[in-house]
Design an enzyme around this catalytic site. Structure first.
Site, PDB file in Angstrom:
ATOM      1  N   ASP A  98       0.861  -1.172   0.000  1.00 40.35           N
ATOM      2  CA  ASP A  98       0.000   0.000   0.000  1.00 40.35           C
ATOM      3  C   ASP A  98       0.902   1.228   0.000  1.00 40.35           C
ATOM      4  OD1 ASP A  98      -2.509   1.435   0.406  1.00 40.35           O
ATOM      5  OD2 ASP A  98      -3.195  -0.393   1.392  1.00 40.35           O
ATOM      6  N   ASP A 199      -3.215   4.422  -2.220  1.00 41.78           N
ATOM      7  CA  ASP A 199      -4.295   4.950  -1.404  1.00 41.78           C
ATOM      8  C   ASP A 199      -4.775   6.311  -1.928  1.00 41.78           C
ATOM      9  OD1 ASP A 199      -5.747   4.475   1.174  1.00 41.78           O
ATOM     10  OD2 ASP A 199      -4.888   6.428   1.665  1.00 41.78           O
ATOM     11  N   GLU A 254      -6.440   3.533  -5.788  1.00 37.93           N
ATOM     12  CA  GLU A 254      -7.748   3.663  -5.132  1.00 37.93           C
ATOM     13  C   GLU A 254      -8.263   5.061  -5.461  1.00 37.93           C
ATOM     14  OE1 GLU A 254      -9.974   3.627  -0.829  1.00 37.93           O
ATOM     15  OE2 GLU A 254      -8.175   4.784  -1.231  1.00 37.93           O
ATOM     16  N   HIS A 329     -11.047  -3.644   3.275  1.00 39.24           N
ATOM     17  CA  HIS A 329     -11.013  -3.281   4.696  1.00 39.24           C
ATOM     18  C   HIS A 329     -11.879  -2.066   5.035  1.00 39.24           C
ATOM     19  CE1 HIS A 329      -8.286  -0.669   2.675  1.00 39.24           C
ATOM     20  NE2 HIS A 329      -8.180   0.102   3.750  1.00 39.24           N
ATOM     21  N   ASP A 330     -12.455  -1.434   4.016  1.00 41.41           N
ATOM     22  CA  ASP A 330     -13.329  -0.274   4.252  1.00 41.41           C
ATOM     23  C   ASP A 330     -14.801  -0.606   4.053  1.00 41.41           C
ATOM     24  OD1 ASP A 330     -11.084   1.372   4.610  1.00 41.41           O
ATOM     25  OD2 ASP A 330     -11.032   1.940   2.482  1.00 41.41           O
TER      26      ASP A 330
HETATM   27  O1  TEU Z   1      -9.788   4.991   1.815  1.00 39.35           O
HETATM   28  C1  TEU Z   1     -10.314   6.146   1.260  1.00 39.35           C
HETATM   29  C2  TEU Z   1     -11.774   6.254   1.426  1.00 39.35           C
HETATM   30  O2  TEU Z   1     -12.444   6.893   0.643  1.00 39.35           O
HETATM   31  C3  TEU Z   1     -12.293   5.525   2.617  1.00 39.35           C
HETATM   32  O3  TEU Z   1     -11.859   6.262   3.722  1.00 39.35           O
HETATM   33  C4  TEU Z   1     -13.724   5.259   2.735  1.00 39.35           C
HETATM   34  O4  TEU Z   1     -13.851   4.317   3.782  1.00 39.35           O
HETATM   35  C5  TEU Z   1     -14.488   4.654   1.631  1.00 39.35           C
HETATM   36  O5  TEU Z   1     -13.705   4.355   0.551  1.00 39.35           O
HETATM   37  C6  TEU Z   1     -15.658   5.522   1.252  1.00 39.35           C
HETATM   38  O6  TEU Z   1     -16.605   4.763   0.587  1.00 39.35           O
HETATM   39  C7  TEU Z   1      -8.416   4.857   2.002  1.00 39.35           C
HETATM   40  C8  TEU Z   1      -8.133   3.625   2.833  1.00 39.35           C
HETATM   41  O7  TEU Z   1      -8.577   2.489   2.145  1.00 39.35           O
HETATM   42  C9  TEU Z   1      -8.756   3.796   4.180  1.00 39.35           C
HETATM   43  O8  TEU Z   1      -8.633   2.647   4.985  1.00 39.35           O
HETATM   44  C10 TEU Z   1      -8.109   4.983   4.854  1.00 39.35           C
HETATM   45  O9  TEU Z   1      -8.737   5.240   6.072  1.00 39.35           O
HETATM   46  C11 TEU Z   1      -8.163   6.219   3.986  1.00 39.35           C
HETATM   47  O10 TEU Z   1      -7.840   5.983   2.626  1.00 39.35           O
HETATM   48  C12 TEU Z   1      -7.159   7.228   4.492  1.00 39.35           C
HETATM   49  O11 TEU Z   1      -5.874   6.793   4.213  1.00 39.35           O
END
Ligand code: TEU
Ligand code: CA
Length: 555
Positions: A98, A199, A254, A329-330
């Site tokens: 990541d 990310d 992402e 994980h989100d």
């Molecule tokens: O996620 C970005 C993000 O948009 C998420 O925070 C959100 O949960 C979801 O995508 C909205 O639908 C990334 C990582 O995957 C997340 O775990 C981190 O908390 C975030 O960035 C900050 O780094």
């Protein structure tokens, strides 16, 4: 066009904190992952994506990095990482890391310096602005709730953070910062890693005039309103030119806020930017756009989901490459979200959902435990939850009276990111075999029923079904490259589509409900054979009578 290795690969995401604890402190670690490599080999995956393993104060479980070239102490040492990489490679499993460079931790030495004074050489590594009429520079909101600006007393200026205030955004308009990031990426690639998951890479370039944007119910502009900013593609092409193009690696960006048109640039098959992106349009079909997804959840609208996924399938074909995912994980667990996690339909619906996704064009991602049909956790109250983002949005909406507290908790239980983060269920022993100590997150009590050991021993399990789907992709040009076409678009219960490649065709039929439904088989499939199905005795007739959550693939 020559096939790239990542087009035939299946990626397995590991959230290291919750995967396997090797030393009994309740926290998953690198040696734990190493112990479980044979499991991943048996499943058949090609690539591991490791969620962040770098040094971090863990405000956001490693998505707040204080040193990009050091390993988080709880996870082990750099030697442990080197050994993991070496052993994975020996087993022909690749590893991608990541890359979290939209922001760092406020504990990173760059930010510690940056905040000291306006003249500090690191000042422009971050985004600082004077107050405007005593207030934040604009109405930008953060992803965790509240403003995206925090006033720092030392210099009297605000700094920007699209996430938590302890995750300050890096200033990508500063070429010195960009080169610093590229050097760090190069250092990891020199070690032999196989690529990056980047990310929130769609957020790195902001319009730094910081206008006010349309606000939502919270009074702030949504965090991803700045996505795909003015220099986004310029910076990615620079990164590609200076770093990525010198290695045979895969990259997945992402990209909250990404559009289909934008993806044709981000993930173009010409390789000028990234290999593929994660888009979230299909994940938004059970969200009400007027509310945070954490406080209001709508039932699945299958027609909407089909339209979205089909647009991405057909419009990127031959132009850019898709990624395929239900879980990460989100996100909450897919079998609980769009399947049925009751004993009766659990396995059937988990397999149906897997079929629907894995027969599409793109690179599939499996999130740890998804291959076991791991479910959401039975939350009883707020105090059991840990995730900053889910809780932050919930609290903000409740405090501002945007939602009723009880309704909001009902939504939060089913959507909270914490659902994805309970420990991996390895066996029916203590703590599901995850740890001999006290796990940092509670183990889902259903581990006695859903765990890796039992499922590996049961030929009918969700695990073996995933194993078969992975094998099918490895063996089939049609699954990897075939053109996609949606059938019976307005059918509210069935997701049916075709794939076609070199005169060969595949038909995928998925019943998303527990109803029995009959469906007319297209004539050309009259004599087709069954490639895979989730009921043992599926038979194919002119009119197919689909049973609850039945999934069938005909060739
Ligand atoms: O996620 C970005 C993000 O948009 C998420 O925070 C959100 O949960 C979801 O995508 C909205 O639908 C990334 C990582 O995957 C997340 O775990 C981190 O908390 C975030 O960035 C900050 O780094
Ligand atoms: Ca540990």
């Amino acid at each position: 066009m020559q096939e790239k290795w990542w087009q035939r690969s299946v990626v397995y995401q590991i959230y290291p904190r919750s995967f396997m604890d090797s030393n009994g402190d309740g926290i998953g670690d690198l040696n734990g992952i190493r112990q479980r490599l044979p499991y991943l080999k048996d499943l058949g995956i090609d690539v591991i994506w490791l969620s962040p393993i770098y040094k971090s104060p863990n405000v956001d479980n490693g998505y707040d990095i204080s040193d990009y070239q050091a390993i988080m102490e709880e996870f082990g040492t750099m030697e442990d990482f080197d050994r993991l990489l070496e052993e994975a490679h020996a087993m022909k499993i690749r590893i991608i890391l990541d890359l979290v460079v939209n922001h760092s931790s406020d504990q990173h030495q760059w930010f510690q310096e940056s905040r000291k004074s306006i003249q500090n050489p690191y000042r422009d590594y971050y985004i600082w602005r004077d107050p405007v009429n005593g207030h934040a520079p604009n109405n930008q909101g953060s992803c965790v709730g509240g403003s995206a600006w925090t006033l720092d007393e030392t210099t009297g200026q605000f700094y920007m953070h699209l996430f938590d205030r302890r995750q300050p955004d890096l200033n990508w308009d500063n070429p010195v910062l960009r080169d610093e990031v590229y050097r760090m990426m190069d250092w990891w690639l020199q070690k032999g890693i196989d690529g990056f998951r980047m990310d929130v890479i769609s957020l790195i370039s902001k319009d730094q005039s910081f206008p006010d944007y349309p606000a939502d119910k919270t009074g702030y502009a949504p965090f991803d309103i700045v996505a795909n900013g003015p220099h986004e593609h310029e910076y990615l092409r620079e990164m590609n030119h200076k770093v990525l193009s010198r290695y045979d690696v895969m990259t997945v960006g992402e990209c909250p806020g990404v559009t289909l048109e934008g993806t044709k640039q981000y993930a173009n098959l010409d390789g000028s930017e990234l290999s593929m992106v994660f888009s979230f349009e299909h994940m938004s079909v059970d969200a009400d756009p007027a509310f945070s997804r954490y406080v209001k959840k709508l039932p699945l609208n299958l027609v909407k989901l089909k339209k979205i996924m089909s647009r991405w399938q057909t419009q990127l074909d031959g132009i850019a490459w898709n990624s395929l995912f239900w879980d990460n994980h989100d996100q909450p667990r897919i079998v609980s979200r769009w399947g049925d996690d009751s004993e009766r339909y659990h396995d059937l619906s988990a397999k149906m959902l897997a079929t629907c996704l894995h027969m599409m064009q793109g690179t599939p991602y499996i999130f740890e435990g998804e291959e076991l049909g791991m479910t959401n956790y039975p939350w009883k109250n707020l105090s059991e939850m840990k995730d900053n983002e889910s809780l932050g949005n919930y609290r903000q909406a409740v405090e501002k009276g945007i939602v009723d507290e009880k309704d909001a908790f009902t939504a939060l239980r089913t959507i909270s990111r914490d659902n994805a983060r309970t420990p991996m269920q390895w066996d029916e022993g203590k703590n599901a075999g995850f740890s001999s100590g006290t796990p940092w997150m509670p183990v889902n009590p259903n581990y006695v029923r859903y765990n890796a050991k039992d499922e590996q021993e049961d030929a009918d399990s969700v695990y073996h079904y995933y194993q078969k789907l992975i094998q099918l992709r490895h063996d089939s040009d049609l699954i990897v490259h075939g053109h996609y076409q949606l059938l019976d678009q307005e059918n509210p219960d069935l997701f049916c589509y075709e794939r076609e490649w070199n005169g060969e065709k595949l038909l995928v039929i998925c019943n998303f409900t527990k109803k029995e439904i009959s469906w007319n088989l297209p004539e050309e499939f009259d004599h087709a054979g069954i490639l895979i199905s989730n009921y043992k005795d599926s038979n194919v007739e002119k009119i197919i009578n689909l049973r609850p959550y039945e999934a069938l693939v005909l060739q």
